[in-house]
Design an enzyme around this catalytic site. Sequence first.
Site, mmCIF file in Angstrom:
data_model
loop_
_atom_site.group_PDB
_atom_site.id
_atom_site.type_symbol
_atom_site.label_atom_id
_atom_site.label_comp_id
_atom_site.label_asym_id
_atom_site.label_seq_id
_atom_site.Cartn_x
_atom_site.Cartn_y
_atom_site.Cartn_z
ATOM 1 N N ASP A 9 -7.128 -2.558 14.655
ATOM 2 C CA ASP A 9 -5.804 -2.452 14.063
ATOM 3 C C ASP A 9 -5.977 -2.841 12.585
ATOM 4 O O ASP A 9 -6.945 -3.510 12.227
ATOM 5 C CB ASP A 9 -4.877 -3.432 14.792
ATOM 6 N N ASP A 11 -3.076 -3.839 9.896
ATOM 7 C CA ASP A 11 -2.225 -4.942 9.433
ATOM 8 C C ASP A 11 -2.343 -6.133 10.375
ATOM 9 O O ASP A 11 -2.006 -6.020 11.555
ATOM 10 C CB ASP A 11 -0.751 -4.510 9.407
ATOM 11 N N GLY A 46 3.074 -3.799 14.475
ATOM 12 C CA GLY A 46 2.480 -2.672 15.199
ATOM 13 C C GLY A 46 3.425 -1.523 15.485
ATOM 14 O O GLY A 46 2.985 -0.442 15.828
ATOM 15 N N ARG A 49 7.636 2.541 11.330
ATOM 16 C CA ARG A 49 8.637 2.216 10.309
ATOM 17 C C ARG A 49 10.051 2.427 10.824
ATOM 18 O O ARG A 49 10.923 1.565 10.683
ATOM 19 C CB ARG A 49 8.384 3.104 9.082
ATOM 20 N N SER A 116 0.398 2.526 10.774
ATOM 21 C CA SER A 116 0.877 2.675 9.400
ATOM 22 C C SER A 116 0.518 4.003 8.752
ATOM 23 O O SER A 116 -0.633 4.428 8.755
ATOM 24 C CB SER A 116 0.323 1.540 8.530
ATOM 25 N N ASN A 118 0.638 4.227 5.681
ATOM 26 C CA ASN A 118 0.020 3.804 4.419
ATOM 27 C C ASN A 118 -1.449 3.409 4.594
ATOM 28 O O ASN A 118 -2.054 2.885 3.653
ATOM 29 C CB ASN A 118 0.808 2.614 3.844
ATOM 30 N N ASP A 170 -3.453 -7.575 16.795
ATOM 31 C CA ASP A 170 -2.723 -8.824 16.541
ATOM 32 C C ASP A 170 -1.271 -8.720 17.020
ATOM 33 O O ASP A 170 -0.502 -9.657 16.834
ATOM 34 C CB ASP A 170 -2.708 -9.158 15.039
HETATM 35 P P1 B16 Z 1 4.196 1.994 7.600
HETATM 36 P P2 B16 Z 1 -0.674 -1.761 12.262
HETATM 37 C C1 B16 Z 1 1.836 -1.330 11.475
HETATM 38 O O1 B16 Z 1 0.465 -1.384 11.187
HETATM 39 C C2 B16 Z 1 2.519 -2.628 11.092
HETATM 40 O O2 B16 Z 1 2.043 -3.707 11.896
HETATM 41 C C3 B16 Z 1 4.002 -2.491 11.310
HETATM 42 O O3 B16 Z 1 4.657 -3.676 10.904
HETATM 43 C C4 B16 Z 1 4.526 -1.287 10.509
HETATM 44 O O4 B16 Z 1 5.917 -1.095 10.749
HETATM 45 C C5 B16 Z 1 3.747 -0.042 10.914
HETATM 46 O O5 B16 Z 1 2.372 -0.255 10.701
HETATM 47 C C6 B16 Z 1 4.178 1.174 10.126
HETATM 48 O O6 B16 Z 1 3.801 0.994 8.778
HETATM 49 O O7 B16 Z 1 5.623 1.738 7.256
HETATM 50 O O8 B16 Z 1 3.231 1.587 6.499
HETATM 51 O O9 B16 Z 1 3.942 3.394 8.084
HETATM 52 O O10 B16 Z 1 -0.454 -3.203 12.632
HETATM 53 O O11 B16 Z 1 -0.525 -0.787 13.413
HETATM 54 O O12 B16 Z 1 -1.942 -1.555 11.468
HETATM 55 MG MG MG Z 2 -1.219 -5.235 13.398
#
Ligand code: B16
Ligand code: MG
Length: 211
Positions: A9, A11, A46, A49, A116, A118, A170
């Site tokens: 993962d 974030d 996780g 958005r 994400s 991003n 996490d």
């Molecule tokens: P984005 P992961 C997740 O990343 C984040 O934990 C979560 O808080 C967020 O809403 C999601 O990505 C979407 O992110 O807005 O940047 O597309 O933990 O799966 O790496």
């Molecule tokens: Mg995460």
Amino acid sequence: MKYQGIIFDLDGVICSTDEYHYQAWKTLADQLGIPFDRERNNLLRGVSRMESLKIILEKSERTYSEQEKQAFAEQKNALYRTLLRQMSPADLSDEVRETLQFFRDCGLRLAVGSSSKNTPFILERIGLGDFFDAVADGNCITHSKPHPEVFLKAAEMLGLPPERCLVVEDAHAGVEAAVAGGFDCASMGDAKDDARAKWHVNRFSGLRGCL
Ligand code: B16
Ligand code: MG
């Protein structure tokens, strides 16, 4: 060795963009007069958005149109990306860098499995733009965690079956996704004590003990 690949993962595991997510959502929630704190922020780990926005708006006294929701999500993401621009390779800890290299030297195939959209931007910022053998992220899935799609996609990109891959997470939603996909999971951080995970590690370097 049981595992031939590891899917990380992003974030909260590879790097800490969770604080930036919190700051960006908090700014939006304050503007809308919706209560939001770090404890509630943990529910967003996780999840996608739009799902995150839905959870935040549950505490609102009014309802919003789809158009307004899209605008809120875009506003949050613009602020989040502004915060992400501060990141540099210095935001990748020595511990994570050295442990990733250790796994690579063991001959393991390494991937990212993140909700994400991003992800490419973040990996670029922290100097890992070209490091992983595969990157599955929010841009290539239709179902976010706790659905297993992102991890199944990462395993497929690595050319490995789920039972040969370890997923590192996490978030409770991420542990659930890993188990649903037939993967062993190592949990850390917020999800460290999640009973569905096979391994529980206090820190990233502790993953060496899962091999
Ligand atoms: P984005 P992961 C997740 O990343 C984040 O934990 C979560 O808080 C967020 O809403 C999601 O990505 C979407 O992110 O807005 O940047 O597309 O933990 O799966 O790496
Ligand atoms: Mg995460």
